[in-house]
Scaffold this active site. Structure first.
Site, mmCIF file in Angstrom:
data_model
loop_
_atom_site.group_PDB
_atom_site.id
_atom_site.type_symbol
_atom_site.label_atom_id
_atom_site.label_comp_id
_atom_site.label_asym_id
_atom_site.label_seq_id
_atom_site.Cartn_x
_atom_site.Cartn_y
_atom_site.Cartn_z
ATOM 1 N N GLU A 57 0.827 -1.204 0.000
ATOM 2 C CA GLU A 57 0.000 0.000 0.000
ATOM 3 C C GLU A 57 0.864 1.258 0.000
ATOM 4 O O GLU A 57 0.569 2.234 -0.704
ATOM 5 C CB GLU A 57 -0.930 0.004 1.214
ATOM 6 N N CYS A 92 -0.553 0.627 7.502
ATOM 7 C CA CYS A 92 -1.028 0.951 6.152
ATOM 8 C C CYS A 92 -2.480 1.439 6.172
ATOM 9 O O CYS A 92 -2.868 2.274 5.348
ATOM 10 C CB CYS A 92 -0.900 -0.265 5.244
ATOM 11 N N SER A 178 19.482 -41.446 -10.474
ATOM 12 C CA SER A 178 18.190 -40.751 -10.608
ATOM 13 C C SER A 178 18.275 -39.519 -11.498
ATOM 14 O O SER A 178 17.273 -38.831 -11.679
ATOM 15 C CB SER A 178 17.685 -40.326 -9.218
ATOM 16 N N ARG A 194 11.300 -23.938 -5.516
ATOM 17 C CA ARG A 194 12.314 -23.722 -4.480
ATOM 18 C C ARG A 194 12.400 -22.240 -4.130
ATOM 19 O O ARG A 194 12.537 -21.866 -2.964
ATOM 20 C CB ARG A 194 13.693 -24.174 -4.978
ATOM 21 N N LEU A 214 20.906 -27.939 -3.971
ATOM 22 C CA LEU A 214 19.697 -27.454 -3.306
ATOM 23 C C LEU A 214 19.584 -25.933 -3.275
ATOM 24 O O LEU A 214 18.932 -25.378 -2.384
ATOM 25 C CB LEU A 214 19.589 -28.019 -1.879
ATOM 26 N N ARG A 217 19.088 -21.895 -9.015
ATOM 27 C CA ARG A 217 20.021 -21.451 -10.046
ATOM 28 C C ARG A 217 19.457 -21.565 -11.457
ATOM 29 O O ARG A 217 20.031 -21.007 -12.389
ATOM 30 C CB ARG A 217 21.333 -22.233 -9.958
ATOM 31 N N SER A 232 21.093 -36.658 11.882
ATOM 32 C CA SER A 232 21.083 -37.024 13.295
ATOM 33 C C SER A 232 22.478 -37.279 13.841
ATOM 34 O O SER A 232 22.804 -36.879 14.963
ATOM 35 C CB SER A 232 20.216 -38.268 13.508
ATOM 36 N N GLU A 306 12.937 -31.804 -0.520
ATOM 37 C CA GLU A 306 13.483 -32.648 -1.585
ATOM 38 C C GLU A 306 14.371 -33.671 -0.901
ATOM 39 O O GLU A 306 15.560 -33.431 -0.686
ATOM 40 C CB GLU A 306 14.255 -31.820 -2.610
ATOM 41 N N PRO A 309 13.245 -41.441 0.197
ATOM 42 C CA PRO A 309 12.009 -42.126 0.592
ATOM 43 C C PRO A 309 11.844 -42.290 2.092
ATOM 44 O O PRO A 309 10.730 -42.318 2.595
ATOM 45 C CB PRO A 309 12.109 -43.486 -0.111
#
Length: 402
Positions: A57, A92, A178, A194, A214, A217, A232, A306, A309
């Site tokens: 605004e 605003c 993959s 992303r 990751l 780009r 972990s 991303e 499994p």
């Protein structure tokens, strides 16, 4: 042009402007504003700038003033309720009142505790007519800021899980290969998703297997979302490519390893220890609910996942995934890695069920967007309406000033 048609036109313009705030306004919401007249003239437009900068605004008002327009009796079309609090910028709603506007059309109300209907109330108290957007445009405004609404109302980010798969549901071959299941157009489209996220999440298994970067780009971007790795046991290798890309890296651990922690911190990585839970096989794992709460407290609105499994399964089984972003390639590979590694079901009734929101060809591939069939979080369940009977959603215990 009828008022209804003009409202639709101007609100769509405001939504287009709000999209310009993607990758700019975080952690604040993406907002667009158009100021003009009921006879079709446009005096000023704007979108929200970087945090601490002017809201949409204010940008539109300044553009109108610079063009020499008097705004008394004008109308503002805005994708989010004008703010009513002093944060890093003044309210605003007060600026609109001061300019003598006659009408404001609001797409969706703001659940931030310092606003939460107060902006609408103050506009009406000043004699300004406040009207609601048509439902479809309100829903579009909601979707554009779904992460902000999730953080305000649920104190957790909106979690979007992205996968690329073949027609037979494989995300990689049995040997782990993959790259690439989908084509260049789908990969660029994935980078656009992303870009709209505050953070990108993966697991250490994906880092060790694929060594992903990751970052954003493949599409233009002035910023990089934080890269978050669930690790972990602090197995992050010093050679990981994501450590050398621009932007912040956050490694989330389930225990303290002083030597590895110091080594990662020496690379500019933040290491965060969170509560642990017991995963399959009795191994310690990061408490994902605690992770989402922590990211929300840091201003993360949308979390783009991303991962492999196993982490996908952990998020899904904990009912922490709000949206699936699935790119399907027109290919079959037979045996290979699946999207989710979870135990066999005993009945079909216990399956995870989703609703298709869209199916869009992207190059030679198909982009599917799905949401949980039983999801309660949404535009109308949160009761964010600008009607006369505005019902304020329950504000979070704390929130970040916009």
């Amino acid at each position: 042009m009828s008022r209804e048609a003009l409202d639709r036109l101007r609100l769509q313009q405001a939504l287009d402007l709000a999209h310009d705030a993607i990758g700019v306004s975080e952690p604040n919401p993406r907002v667009g504003c158009v100021i003009g007249t009921e006879d079709g003239r446009v005096f000023g437009v704007g979108s929200t700038q970087q945090a601490g900068g002017p809201h949409a605004e204010a940008v539109a008002l300044r553009a109108a003033a610079n063009a020499g327009h008097a705004l008394r009796g004008a109308t503002a079309w805005v994708t989010l309720e004008p703010c009513a609090h002093y944060g890093r910028t003044p309210p605003c709603c007060d600026a609109l009142v001061a300019e003598g506007l006659a009408r404001v059309v609001v797409a969706v109300a703001d659940p931030f505790p310092g606003v939460c209907g107060e902006g609408i109330a103050r506009l009406r108290a000043a004699g300004i007519q406040v009207d609601a957007a048509p439902d479809d445009l309100a829903a579009a405004a909601w979707d554009l800021n779904v992460g902000f609404f999730s953080r305000m109302l649920r104190q957790r980010p909106w979690v979007r899980l992205k996968v690329a798969t073949t027609l037979d549901g494989r995300t990689g071959l049995e040997n782990g290969l993959s790259q690439w299941i989908t084509g260049a157009d789908a990969r660029s489209d994935g980078h656009a998703w992303r870009r709209r996220a505050s953070a990108v999440l993966t697991g250490i298994g994906t880092v060790l297997a694929d060594d992903p970067q990751l970052d954003v780009r493949l599409v233009p971007s002035n910023w990089q979302p934080t890269r978050v790795v669930v690790d972990s046991g602090l197995r992050m290798p010093d050679s990981a490519r994501l450590l050398s890309r621009p932007g912040q890296v956050l490694v989330v651990a389930a225990g303290a390893d002083g030597e590895r922690r110091a080594a990662l911190q020496g690379r500019g990585v933040e290491v965060l220890n969170l509560p642990i839970r017991t995963a399959a096989g009795g191994r310690p794992a990061v408490d994902l609910c605690a992770l989402l709460a922590t990211l929300a407290a840091r201003g993360v609105n949308e979390l783009h996942v991303e991962a492999g499994p196993r982490l996908n399964a952990s998020l899904l089984m904990a009912n922490l995934v709000d949206e699936l972003l699935v790119y399907v390639a027109a290919s079959l590979v037979g045996p290979g890695q699946g999207m989710v590694a979870w135990p066999p079901l005993q009945t079909l009734a216990s399956r995870s069920q989703w609703v298709f929101k869209s199916a869009t060809p992207v190059g030679d591939d198909l982009r599917l967007i799905l949401r949980p069939r039983d999801a309660a979080f949404g535009l109308f369940s949160a009761r964010l309406t600008v009607s006369e009977n505005f019902t304020r959603p329950r504000p979070p215990e704390s929130g970040e000033s916009t």
